[in-house]
Design an enzyme around this catalytic site. Structure first.
Site, PDB file in Angstrom:
ATOM      1  CG  ASP A 185      25.849 -11.307  59.907  1.00 44.83           C
ATOM      2  OD1 ASP A 185      27.014 -11.037  60.238  1.00 44.83           O
ATOM      3  OD2 ASP A 185      25.100 -12.051  60.564  1.00 44.83           O
ATOM      4  CG  HIS A 216      16.048 -14.288  59.473  1.00 50.73           C
ATOM      5  ND1 HIS A 216      16.748 -13.117  59.613  1.00 50.73           N
ATOM      6  CD2 HIS A 216      15.197 -14.103  58.428  1.00 50.73           C
ATOM      7  CE1 HIS A 216      16.353 -12.265  58.677  1.00 50.73           C
ATOM      8  NE2 HIS A 216      15.414 -12.830  57.946  1.00 50.73           N
ATOM      9  CG  HIS A 251      28.792   8.301  30.664  1.00 47.52           C
ATOM     10  ND1 HIS A 251      29.292   7.021  30.595  1.00 47.52           N
ATOM     11  CD2 HIS A 251      29.565   8.963  31.561  1.00 47.52           C
ATOM     12  CE1 HIS A 251      30.328   6.916  31.422  1.00 47.52           C
ATOM     13  NE2 HIS A 251      30.504   8.084  32.018  1.00 47.52           N
ATOM     14  CB  ILE A 286      22.401 -16.696  61.548  1.00 51.45           C
ATOM     15  CG1 ILE A 286      23.016 -17.816  62.385  1.00 51.45           C
ATOM     16  CG2 ILE A 286      21.085 -17.153  60.921  1.00 51.45           C
ATOM     17  CD1 ILE A 286      23.176 -19.150  61.675  1.00 51.45           C
ATOM     18  CG  HIS A 297      12.099 -10.763  60.398  1.00 48.07           C
ATOM     19  ND1 HIS A 297      11.047 -10.066  59.857  1.00 48.07           N
ATOM     20  CD2 HIS A 297      12.750 -11.348  59.357  1.00 48.07           C
ATOM     21  CE1 HIS A 297      11.066 -10.212  58.540  1.00 48.07           C
ATOM     22  NE2 HIS A 297      12.077 -10.991  58.216  1.00 48.07           N
ATOM     23  CD  GLU A 354      27.991   7.350  41.625  1.00 49.71           C
ATOM     24  OE1 GLU A 354      28.179   6.254  42.194  1.00 49.71           O
ATOM     25  OE2 GLU A 354      28.778   7.795  40.755  1.00 49.71           O
ATOM     26  CG  LEU A 377      19.136  -5.912  54.976  1.00 49.44           C
ATOM     27  CD1 LEU A 377      19.453  -7.370  54.642  1.00 49.44           C
ATOM     28  CD2 LEU A 377      19.265  -5.679  56.479  1.00 49.44           C
TER      29      LEU A 377
HETATM   30  C1  LIG Z   1      18.504  -4.867  50.187  1.00 43.68           C
HETATM   31  C2  LIG Z   1      17.843  -6.039  50.817  1.00 43.68           C
HETATM   32  N1  LIG Z   1      18.011  -7.249  50.282  1.00 43.68           N
HETATM   33  C3  LIG Z   1      17.396  -8.324  50.820  1.00 43.68           C
HETATM   34  C4  LIG Z   1      16.587  -8.193  51.902  1.00 43.68           C
HETATM   35  C5  LIG Z   1      15.830  -9.394  52.465  1.00 43.68           C
HETATM   36  N2  LIG Z   1      16.445  -9.775  53.747  1.00 43.68           N
HETATM   37  C6  LIG Z   1      15.909  -9.415  54.905  1.00 43.68           C
HETATM   38  S1  LIG Z   1      16.863  -9.856  56.216  1.00 43.68           S
HETATM   39  C7  LIG Z   1      18.012 -10.542  55.193  1.00 43.68           C
HETATM   40  C8  LIG Z   1      19.305 -11.127  55.716  1.00 43.68           C
HETATM   41  C9  LIG Z   1      19.240 -11.605  57.076  1.00 43.68           C
HETATM   42  O1  LIG Z   1      20.490 -11.742  57.637  1.00 43.68           O
HETATM   43  P1  LIG Z   1      21.026 -10.698  58.692  1.00 43.68           P
HETATM   44  O2  LIG Z   1      21.123  -9.393  58.075  1.00 43.68           O
HETATM   45  O3  LIG Z   1      22.263 -11.284  59.257  1.00 43.68           O
HETATM   46  O4  LIG Z   1      19.902 -10.638  59.797  1.00 43.68           O
HETATM   47  P2  LIG Z   1      19.604 -11.710  60.936  1.00 43.68           P
HETATM   48  O5  LIG Z   1      19.446 -13.040  60.261  1.00 43.68           O
HETATM   49  O6  LIG Z   1      20.737 -11.683  61.847  1.00 43.68           O
HETATM   50  O7  LIG Z   1      18.324 -11.241  61.534  1.00 43.68           O
HETATM   51  C10 LIG Z   1      17.626 -10.451  53.876  1.00 43.68           C
HETATM   52  C11 LIG Z   1      18.412 -11.012  52.748  1.00 43.68           C
HETATM   53  C12 LIG Z   1      16.434  -6.902  52.445  1.00 43.68           C
HETATM   54  N3  LIG Z   1      15.658  -6.666  53.490  1.00 43.68           N
HETATM   55  N4  LIG Z   1      17.092  -5.853  51.904  1.00 43.68           N
END
Ligand SMILES: Cc1ncc(C[n+]2csc(CCOP(=O)(O)OP(=O)(O)O)c2C)c(N)n1
Length: 678
Positions: free
Chosen positions: A171, A275, A486, A203, A44, A424, A135
């Site tokens: 983001d 990206h 539960h 983005i 990336h 949690e 994320l």
């Molecule tokens: C929990 C989770 N869901 C999905 C992904 C796959 N994924 C990696 S980066 C991303 C989104 C990218 O957007 P952003 O966070 O804005 O990063 P940028 O494009 O600015 O590098 C996704 C959906 C992940 N790494 N973690």
């Protein structure tokens, strides 16, 4: 309001660089990111190129660290929550002079055995504080790190503990639900040494953020009790000024840094195409021209590297001063701080456990294992001051708060109990952050069924090998009237499927105490303690100095004579198996009962020991949960008494009868296995 200036332990920000110098230093990150992703043919480049100015300002002017001692306890923590942008941190670590992060490692980006895996892994790369990629997790870990810092500062004083936790979040981090739990908790607890730099590039993978999101992040953070501002994230002075203000704040701070993803790439900058894939040779050539970077791939000009390396030495004197202050502490205080940082358990622990075992032997207790856990915690937390407890708003049900424990609050961080609120996931991730910080053993509680709400963080704790302990009560249909929403059914199996996670299901007070001891001793393995709501008899009578749960399984009730059948059970069902053993004896069948408090520890035994406890006799297992996983112990042809569907709402004794988890059913299954009429 402005907080008191921090003590001498902070590094004074380095004087402003000339803009030209700054740009060349930031371009070094951009070039390394482009080149490494191109060479790996995956990765990336967009985030490191866009956030290079933020990282350059942070690493060269603010961050307190010493490349010669990545584990220096009073270093600032930097968490790259957007782990996909890993080349940002690898480039920075190389440039500031972490020995291990050689140019060769950068060239081996994403290759087997390199220090530069696809996403940052703290147990692989010195200088990486936590493992990120899913994320939102990094941001929530950082809340735990910031909490740990405040608590340890309250205990040991700010001359020894005084550091800032910085997060770079994207983001995606802020769209994830866990981020809300994390920022709400941080705002509530006024963790003012937590600074989130939001890479506000608008983005994500699918394209512009406007496809899916229109949250005003500044307002959102403010609503959660943070300072928040918007700046130009490509302007080094704006970044520096915002960080300076954040450091003087009495609240946590979020700085929304407007950046351009893939900054410098001639046609892909500002687009999702930068990206997550290599830019390609032409685009890289164009970016080099645009950025004025004429070096060959992976080449860093000497003048740029010299400035970066000098920045890496900024905190040397601060580190030495800190060493002196630590050495000047009274020996017992210093020793205690060092012990906690090493993660060694205090000598008093085993004595405390032994004394309580003695008490249980003298005065057996018929009680729920959640209550047994509280009794254990009364003794253990008194002996282990680094234990920080908590609950996700189920304190009275999880029994995780002992009488002596004060709540941790924004007014007093010395408290050892955290009211996490109904959060949690945020709780589990913050616990990981506390463990990663070092100096704290976090434990906390919710209902076992809600491990689903914590699972991504539990999985990361297991991957990272962190000692975090989850007290998960209400562990089966035995919770009764609350019903199937539960009542965990598949959760034990799902947790047992996670590598490097010990799932304990103790059967009585003594086993609960032993499982607590094992959880604390497992320095590189997280634990889940699955505990009952309902009362259970104390099965282990008499003083047994040995921790029998350590073997994962043991014969808790031997057969009278040669065993014709082995009954295996965990937790609340061990008592049922012992009842079944009696019924079988009445029918002239000799049965042995094996308690299996921890599958993982059983599977870790040498083969001979494992075979000995499992035995050759026909086998029946009983557990108020699904069968999955049991075949590894009893084989697929053996009998299993348990659940095959969701539970129901009723008093628990009725449920055990309704679902057929009774001594009669277990005895019946054993008899039919032996070809006898029940
Ligand atoms: C929990 C989770 N869901 C999905 C992904 C796959 N994924 C990696 S980066 C991303 C989104 C990218 O957007 P952003 O966070 O804005 O990063 P940028 O494009 O600015 O590098 C996704 C959906 C992940 N790494 N973690």
């Amino acid at each position: 309001m402005i907080a008191k200036p921090s003590t001498a332990a902070a590094v004074a920000p380095t004087a402003q660089q000339s803009r030209a110098d700054h740009d060349r230093m930031a371009n070094a990150i951009r070039a390394l990111a482009m080149d490494a992703v191109e060479q790996a043919k995956s990765g990336h480049p967009g985030l490191p190129m866009g956030a290079a100015d933020i990282a350059t300002v942070l690493f060269t002017r603010f961050l307190k660290f010493d490349p010669a001692d990545p584990a220096w306890p009073d270093r600032d923590r930097f968490v790259l929550s957007a782990g996909h942008g890993s080349m940002l941190i690898y480039a920075a670590l190389h440039l500031v002079g972490y020995d291990a992060m050689t140019l060769d490692e950068i060239k081996r980006f994403r290759q087997l055995g390199s220090l530069t895996p696809g996403h940052p892994e703290n147990f692989i790369t010195p200088g990486v504080e936590t493992t990120t990629g899913p994320l939102g997790q990094g941001l929530a870990n950082a809340v735990g790190m910031a909490l740990a810092e405040r608590h340890l500062a309250a205990v040991f004083g700010s001359e020894i503990v005084d550091h800032t936790t910085y997060v770079l979040a994207s983001d995606g981090d802020l769209m994830e639900g866990i981020s809300q739990e994390a920022i709400a908790l941080a705002g509530h607890l006024k963790l003012n040494k937590l600074i989130v730099l939001f890479d506000d590039n608008g983005i994500s993978i699918d394209g512009p953020l406007s496809l899916a999101d229109s949250v005003d992040q500044v307002k959102r953070f403010e609503a959660c009790g943070w300072n928040a501002s918007r700046i130009d994230g490509q302007d080094p002075e704006a970044i520096a000024t915002a960080i300076e203000q954040a450091k003087a704040s009495d609240k946590p701070t979020m700085i929304a840094c407007k950046t351009t993803i893939g900054y410098g790439a001639p046609s892909k900058a500002g687009k999702a195409s930068s990206h997550g894939s290599p830019l390609g040779a032409d685009e890289i050539k164009g970016a080099r021209e645009k950025l004025g970077w004429s070096e060959a791939p992976f080449q860093i000009p000497t003048d740029v590297l010299t400035k970066w390396r000098a920045a890496g030495q900024r905190a040397k004197a601060t580190h030495k001063d800190w060493d002196r202050r630590l050495a000047a502490l009274p020996a017992d205080k210093r020793g205690e701080f060092e012990r906690r940082m090493r993660g060694d358990l205090p000598g008093a622990l085993n004595g405390a456990i032994r004394a309580l075992k003695d008490k249980f032997a003298k005065e057996p207790k018929e009680t729920a294992t959640r209550v047994a856990s509280e009794l254990a915690l009364e003794a253990i937390t008194a002996a282990v001051p680094e234990m920080i407890g908590g609950s996700a708003d189920l304190t009275g049900s999880n029994n995780t708060r002992t009488k002596a424990m004060q709540a941790m609050t924004a007014a007093d961080y010395s408290g050892r109990f955290i009211h996490y609120g109904v959060r949690e996931h945020g709780m589990a991730a913050a616990m990981n952050g506390m463990a990663l910080h070092r100096g704290i053993i976090p434990y906390s509680g919710t209902f076992l069924v809600f491990t689903d709400y914590c699972r991504p963080s539990i999985r990361l704790a297991a991957l990272m090998g962190e000692r975090v302990i989850h007290v998960m009560t209400h562990d089966s249909i035995g919770l009764g009237e609350d019903g199937p929403t539960h009542q965990p059914v598949e959760h034990l199996a799902a947790l047992r499927a996670i590598p490097n996670l010990n799932v304990f299901r103790p059967a009585d007070t003594v086993e609960t105490l032993e499982c607590w001891q094992l959880a604390l001793q497992a320095r590189e393995t997280p634990s889940v303690l699955a505990l009952t709501r309902q009362n259970l008899p104390q099965l282990r009578k008499g003083l047994d100095e040995q921790n029998r749960c350590a073997a994962g399984a043991y014969e808790i009730s031997p057969a009278q004579g040669q065993a014709q059948v082995s009954l295996f059970a965990t937790g609340s069902e061990v008592a049922i198996a012992i009842e079944a053993q009696k019924l079988l004896a009445e029918k002239g069948v000799a049965a042995r009962v094996v308690s299996v408090p921890c599958f993982e520890l059983l599977f870790a035994q040498p083969e001979a020991a494992r075979r000995a406890v499992i035995g050759d006799a026909p086998k029946i297992a009983v557990e108020a949960a699904v069968r999955q996983g049991w075949d590894a112990i009893i084989g697929s042809d053996s009998g299993f008494v348990g659940m095959s569907d969701f539970g129901a709402s009723a008093p628990y004794k009725d449920l055990y009868k309704h679902f057929g988890i009774t001594a009669e059913k277990v005895a019946g299954a054993a008899l039919s296995k032996l070809g006898k009429r029940p």
